[in-house]
Motif scaffolding. Structure first.
Motif, mmCIF file in Angstrom:
data_model
loop_
_atom_site.group_PDB
_atom_site.id
_atom_site.type_symbol
_atom_site.label_atom_id
_atom_site.label_comp_id
_atom_site.label_asym_id
_atom_site.label_seq_id
_atom_site.Cartn_x
_atom_site.Cartn_y
_atom_site.Cartn_z
ATOM 1 N N SER A 2 0.826 -1.194 0.000
ATOM 2 C CA SER A 2 0.000 0.000 0.000
ATOM 3 C C SER A 2 0.866 1.251 0.000
ATOM 4 C CB SER A 2 -0.914 0.023 1.232
ATOM 5 O OG SER A 2 -1.789 -1.083 1.223
ATOM 6 N N LEU A 3 0.339 2.322 -0.571
ATOM 7 C CA LEU A 3 1.013 3.613 -0.587
ATOM 8 C C LEU A 3 0.449 4.486 0.531
ATOM 9 C CD1 LEU A 3 0.868 4.232 -4.443
ATOM 10 C CD2 LEU A 3 2.813 3.371 -3.125
ATOM 11 N N PRO A 4 1.218 5.503 1.013
ATOM 12 C CA PRO A 4 0.693 6.419 2.034
ATOM 13 C C PRO A 4 -0.567 7.119 1.525
ATOM 14 C CG PRO A 4 3.070 6.702 1.737
ATOM 15 C CD PRO A 4 2.609 5.809 0.635
ATOM 16 N N LEU A 5 -1.521 7.398 2.431
ATOM 17 C CA LEU A 5 -2.769 8.037 2.019
ATOM 18 C C LEU A 5 -2.511 9.451 1.512
ATOM 19 C CD1 LEU A 5 -5.424 7.024 4.707
ATOM 20 C CD2 LEU A 5 -5.218 6.229 2.353
ATOM 21 N N ASN A 6 -3.084 9.752 0.360
ATOM 22 C CA ASN A 6 -2.979 11.066 -0.267
ATOM 23 C C ASN A 6 -4.398 11.462 -0.664
ATOM 24 O OD1 ASN A 6 -2.851 13.112 -2.257
ATOM 25 N ND2 ASN A 6 -0.760 12.519 -2.831
ATOM 26 N N HIS A 7 -5.007 12.370 0.097
ATOM 27 C CA HIS A 7 -6.423 12.676 -0.108
ATOM 28 C C HIS A 7 -6.688 13.345 -1.453
ATOM 29 C CE1 HIS A 7 -8.436 11.972 3.990
ATOM 30 N NE2 HIS A 7 -7.280 11.333 3.987
ATOM 31 N N THR A 8 -5.721 14.097 -1.958
ATOM 32 C CA THR A 8 -5.894 14.705 -3.281
ATOM 33 C C THR A 8 -5.951 13.625 -4.352
ATOM 34 O OG1 THR A 8 -4.759 16.732 -2.609
ATOM 35 C CG2 THR A 8 -4.916 16.297 -4.973
ATOM 36 N N LEU A 9 -5.050 12.660 -4.264
ATOM 37 C CA LEU A 9 -5.043 11.557 -5.226
ATOM 38 C C LEU A 9 -6.303 10.708 -5.085
ATOM 39 C CD1 LEU A 9 -3.700 9.802 -7.378
ATOM 40 C CD2 LEU A 9 -2.389 8.671 -5.555
ATOM 41 N N ILE A 10 -6.734 10.488 -3.841
ATOM 42 C CA ILE A 10 -7.952 9.706 -3.616
ATOM 43 C C ILE A 10 -9.140 10.377 -4.291
ATOM 44 C CG2 ILE A 10 -9.603 8.930 -1.863
ATOM 45 C CD1 ILE A 10 -7.177 8.536 0.011
ATOM 46 N N ARG A 11 -9.284 11.683 -4.132
ATOM 47 C CA ARG A 11 -10.399 12.392 -4.748
ATOM 48 C C ARG A 11 -10.323 12.302 -6.267
ATOM 49 N NH1 ARG A 11 -14.324 16.554 -4.107
ATOM 50 N NH2 ARG A 11 -15.458 16.378 -6.084
ATOM 51 N N GLN A 12 -9.125 12.403 -6.836
ATOM 52 C CA GLN A 12 -8.975 12.290 -8.288
ATOM 53 C C GLN A 12 -9.396 10.916 -8.776
ATOM 54 O OE1 GLN A 12 -4.830 13.258 -8.756
ATOM 55 N NE2 GLN A 12 -5.192 15.478 -8.775
ATOM 56 N N LEU A 13 -8.994 9.885 -8.045
ATOM 57 C CA LEU A 13 -9.359 8.523 -8.448
ATOM 58 C C LEU A 13 -10.858 8.281 -8.255
ATOM 59 C CD1 LEU A 13 -6.284 6.583 -7.029
ATOM 60 C CD2 LEU A 13 -6.929 6.765 -9.439
ATOM 61 N N GLU A 14 -11.427 8.823 -7.186
ATOM 62 C CA GLU A 14 -12.862 8.703 -6.981
ATOM 63 C C GLU A 14 -13.625 9.328 -8.154
ATOM 64 O OE1 GLU A 14 -14.968 7.476 -3.874
ATOM 65 O OE2 GLU A 14 -13.318 6.248 -4.599
ATOM 66 N N ASP A 15 -13.213 10.526 -8.553
ATOM 67 C CA ASP A 15 -13.887 11.188 -9.666
ATOM 68 C C ASP A 15 -13.759 10.364 -10.950
ATOM 69 O OD1 ASP A 15 -14.692 13.270 -8.081
ATOM 70 O OD2 ASP A 15 -13.068 14.620 -8.678
ATOM 71 N N ARG A 16 -12.604 9.773 -11.164
ATOM 72 C CA ARG A 16 -12.425 8.934 -12.351
ATOM 73 C C ARG A 16 -13.342 7.720 -12.301
ATOM 74 N NH1 ARG A 16 -6.660 10.712 -12.228
ATOM 75 N NH2 ARG A 16 -6.308 11.704 -14.265
ATOM 76 N N CYS A 17 -13.449 7.117 -11.117
ATOM 77 C CA CYS A 17 -14.334 5.953 -10.980
ATOM 78 C C CYS A 17 -15.788 6.335 -11.235
ATOM 79 C CB CYS A 17 -14.199 5.351 -9.583
ATOM 80 S SG CYS A 17 -12.630 4.518 -9.259
ATOM 81 N N PHE A 18 -16.206 7.502 -10.737
ATOM 82 C CA PHE A 18 -17.583 7.943 -10.960
ATOM 83 C C PHE A 18 -17.853 8.154 -12.449
ATOM 84 C CE2 PHE A 18 -17.280 10.098 -6.566
ATOM 85 C CZ PHE A 18 -17.671 8.932 -5.929
#
Length: 249
Positions: A2-18
Motif C-alpha cells: 500500500s502507498l501512504p494516504l494522499n487525499h488529493t489523489l484519492i479524490r482524483q481517483l474517486e472522480d475517475r471511478c464515478f
C-alpha cells in the motif's frame, strides 16, 4: 503493498471511478454524492463522501437516505478515507453491516502491459458482448436494460474487450481512459476457460490499449477477498492507494 494516504489523489481517483461507471442520476448534498441507477450495482446506487466539506449528523443521514427510500432502494453507504471518521461507527451502532472491503490500486503502464492477439477491443459493446457479460456477471434480467444504458453512457475513449473461443465469448473486460489513467473494470472469465491466463491477458491488453489512447497509469477496484486476482495484479505492479467498504442496513 500500500502507498501512504494522499487525499488529493484519492479524490482524483474517486472522480475517475464515478465518470467511468456513470450512474443514471446523481445528487450532491452536504458534501455527499448520491448515485441512483435503479438498484443495478452497489457503486452506482450509493452515498459517497466528496472530501473536506463533507458533513455528517443523524439529521443529514436521514435526509440522504430519504432519497433512496423514495426510489424503493436500500440506502448504501460507500465509505472511503474521504468520509468523516465518525460515519462508520455511527452506522455500525445502528446495525448496518460492513461488506465488500475493496482496494483501489494503481500501476504504471510499462512493458508488462502488451496487447494480446487473442483479445479484441471494440469502442462499443455488441449485442453479443452485452448478452454474454450479463449472463456471466450475472446481471438479473430486470437490470439488463439499465446495465446497457450505463455502459453506453460512458464517455469515450472506452474499450470493450472480449475473448472468443469456438464461437462463444468466454472473457470480458472494460477499459475507460480518463486523462493519463485507464480504468480496468469487470474482468470476467467463463468457468470452463479459467486457469488459462485469460484474466492476465485481458488486463495486459486493456493496459496496452490505454497506452495507445494516452494513458500512463492503470487503476482498478478489487475486492479484498479476491485471492485469485490480487497476486495477478501484484505481478503487474499494482499497489493499493486506498480501500473502501460498504455499510448496508
Amino acid at each position: 503493498m500500500s502507498l501512504p494516504l494522499n487525499h488529493t489523489l484519492i479524490r482524483q481517483l474517486e472522480d475517475r471511478c464515478f465518470r467511468a461507471w456513470p450512474a443514471l442520476d446523481c445528487r450532491t448534498e452536504h458534501g455527499w454524492l448520491q448515485r441512483f441507477s435503479g438498484g443495478y450495482t452497489k457503486r452506482a446506487n450509493s452515498i459517497n463522501a466528496l472530501g473536506s466539506n463533507t458533513q455528517f449528523t443523524l439529521q443529514i443521514k436521514d435526509e440522504l437516505e430519504a432519497a433512496y427510500c423514495e426510489r424503493n432502494l436500500p440506502p448504501i453507504w460507500r465509505l472511503t478515507p474521504l468520509a468523516p471518521e465518525d460515519v462508520d461507527a455511527t452506522l455500525a451502532a445502528q446495525g448496518y453491516r460492513r461488506i465488500d472491503e475493496s482496494y483501489i490500486q494503481v500501476a504504471s503502464l510499462d512493458d508488462r502491459f502488451a496487447a494480446d492477439p487473442v483479445v479484441t477491443i471494440a469502442p462499443a459493446p455488441s449485442p453479443k458482448w452485452l448478452a454474454g457479460f450479463a449472463a456471466l456477471s450475472p446481471v438479473a434480467p430486470h437490470h439488463r436494460q439499465t446495465m446497457a444504458r450505463m455502459l453506453t453512457a460512458i464517455e469515450s475513449p472506452v474499450g470493450f474487450a472480449q475473448v472468443e473461443q469456438a464461437g462463444r465469448l468466454v472473457g470480458f473486460a472494460l477499459g475507460v481512459v480518463d486523462g493519463d489513467h485507464v480504468g480496468l473494470f469487470d474482468v470476467l472469465v467463463a468457468p470452463e476457460a479459467r486457469r488459462r491466463g485469460l484474466a492476465r491477458r485481458l488486463t495486459q491488453s486493456i493496459g496496452a490499449w490505454g497506452c495507445q489512447h494516452g494513458a500512463r497509469f492503470a487503476y482498478l477496484q478489487v475486492v479484498a477477498t479476491n485471492e485469485a486476482a490480487l497476486p495477478l495484479y501484484a505481478t503487474l505492479g499494482f499497489k493499493t492507494v486506498y480501500s473502501y467498504a460498504y455499510r448496508v442496513p
